[in-house]
Scaffold this motif. Structure first.
Motif, mmCIF file in Angstrom:
data_model
loop_
_atom_site.group_PDB
_atom_site.id
_atom_site.type_symbol
_atom_site.label_atom_id
_atom_site.label_comp_id
_atom_site.label_asym_id
_atom_site.label_seq_id
_atom_site.Cartn_x
_atom_site.Cartn_y
_atom_site.Cartn_z
ATOM 1 N N ALA A 1 0.876 -1.176 0.000
ATOM 2 C CA ALA A 1 0.000 0.000 0.000
ATOM 3 C C ALA A 1 0.907 1.218 0.000
ATOM 4 C CB ALA A 1 -0.910 0.015 1.226
ATOM 5 N N GLY A 2 0.381 2.331 -0.464
ATOM 6 C CA GLY A 2 1.187 3.537 -0.413
ATOM 7 C C GLY A 2 0.789 4.569 -1.427
ATOM 8 N N LEU A 3 1.761 5.391 -1.760
ATOM 9 C CA LEU A 3 1.574 6.551 -2.620
ATOM 10 C C LEU A 3 2.585 6.507 -3.754
ATOM 11 C CD1 LEU A 3 1.434 9.141 0.294
ATOM 12 C CD2 LEU A 3 -0.527 8.315 -1.017
ATOM 13 N N ASP A 4 2.165 6.981 -4.922
ATOM 14 C CA ASP A 4 3.058 6.990 -6.070
ATOM 15 C C ASP A 4 2.679 8.152 -6.981
ATOM 16 O OD1 ASP A 4 5.151 6.042 -7.673
ATOM 17 O OD2 ASP A 4 3.877 4.635 -8.753
ATOM 18 N N GLN A 5 3.641 8.649 -7.726
ATOM 19 C CA GLN A 5 3.365 9.673 -8.729
ATOM 20 C C GLN A 5 2.522 9.053 -9.844
ATOM 21 O OE1 GLN A 5 4.325 13.012 -8.988
ATOM 22 N NE2 GLN A 5 5.006 12.820 -6.884
ATOM 23 N N LEU B 1 -5.817 4.438 4.880
ATOM 24 C CA LEU B 1 -5.948 5.572 5.801
ATOM 25 C C LEU B 1 -4.585 6.016 6.317
ATOM 26 C CD1 LEU B 1 -9.185 4.541 7.722
ATOM 27 C CD2 LEU B 1 -8.914 6.513 6.194
ATOM 28 N N ALA B 2 -3.694 5.071 6.574
ATOM 29 C CA ALA B 2 -2.330 5.429 6.992
ATOM 30 C C ALA B 2 -1.607 6.162 5.869
ATOM 31 C CB ALA B 2 -1.561 4.175 7.409
ATOM 32 N N GLY B 3 -1.791 5.703 4.638
ATOM 33 C CA GLY B 3 -1.185 6.374 3.492
ATOM 34 C C GLY B 3 -1.714 7.787 3.299
#
Length: 179
Positions: free
Chosen positions: A77-81, A112-114
């Motif tokens: 899970a996470g964030l990416d461009q 939610l953490a991301g």
């Protein structure tokens, strides 16, 4: 970059021990249903190398997700461009979990953490989420974490072949909604 912790999960940098279960996930047709072709072990390992390089470059990316109680790797899970060539720009949130972890609220908890990291640490003004129009499970997670969809933002993914993976939906959430 520090780990992110929730009540049940740890979102952390990737470890060599993650490679085997990650490859198994990427070889599971149910996990890959809305993502395209199954990945070979080499392709799967290469994706982790890319995730690690992006973390080193940006300080965020796709975290490996493990259960706090057992240490079991269950996905990412996470964030990416947003990829080049898409009809929008920004940072997107995402998740992919092993089938054994579905239906237990882990995707929502990790997302939610991301979101918190994206808004509080990175101070992003907005976070996006994208999935195929047929991926109703991920769209449900997007709604649970407070994201909204404007059908006018829906698009055909220019990187997907003709077929069910091409029609995509776009969800958004603004920092002001969360803060």
């Amino acid at each position: 970059m520090a780990d992110l912790r929730t009540d049940r999960l740890v979102l952390r940098r990737w470890q060599d021990s993650d490679l085997e279960p990650w490859a198994a996930m990427n070889a599971d047709p149910a996990v890959r249903e809305h993502l395209g072709d199954l990945l070979t072990r080499e392709q799967s390992d290469a994706s982790v190398a890319q995730f690690q390089a992006e973390f080193d470059q940006r300080g965020y990316g796709w975290w490996a997700v493990q259960l706090q109680a057992t240490g079991e790797f269950i996905g990412f899970a996470g964030l990416d461009q947003v990829e080049d060539g898409m009809p929008f720009t920004g940072v997107e949130i995402g998740w992919r979990l092993a089938r054994s972890a579905w239906g237990q609220g882990y995707a929502t908890e990790a997302a939610l953490a991301g979101l918190a990291f994206g808004f509080e640490t990175l101070e992003l003004p907005e976070i996006l989420a994208v999935t195929t129009a047929t991926n109703l499970r991920s769209q449900a997670v997007m709604r649970r974490i407070g994201m909204t969809r404007d059908p006018a933002d829906d698009f055909d993914d220019p990187t997907a072949p003709e077929g069910p993976l091409r029609p995509n939906v776009l969800y958004r959430i603004a920092r002001a909604v969360r803060v």
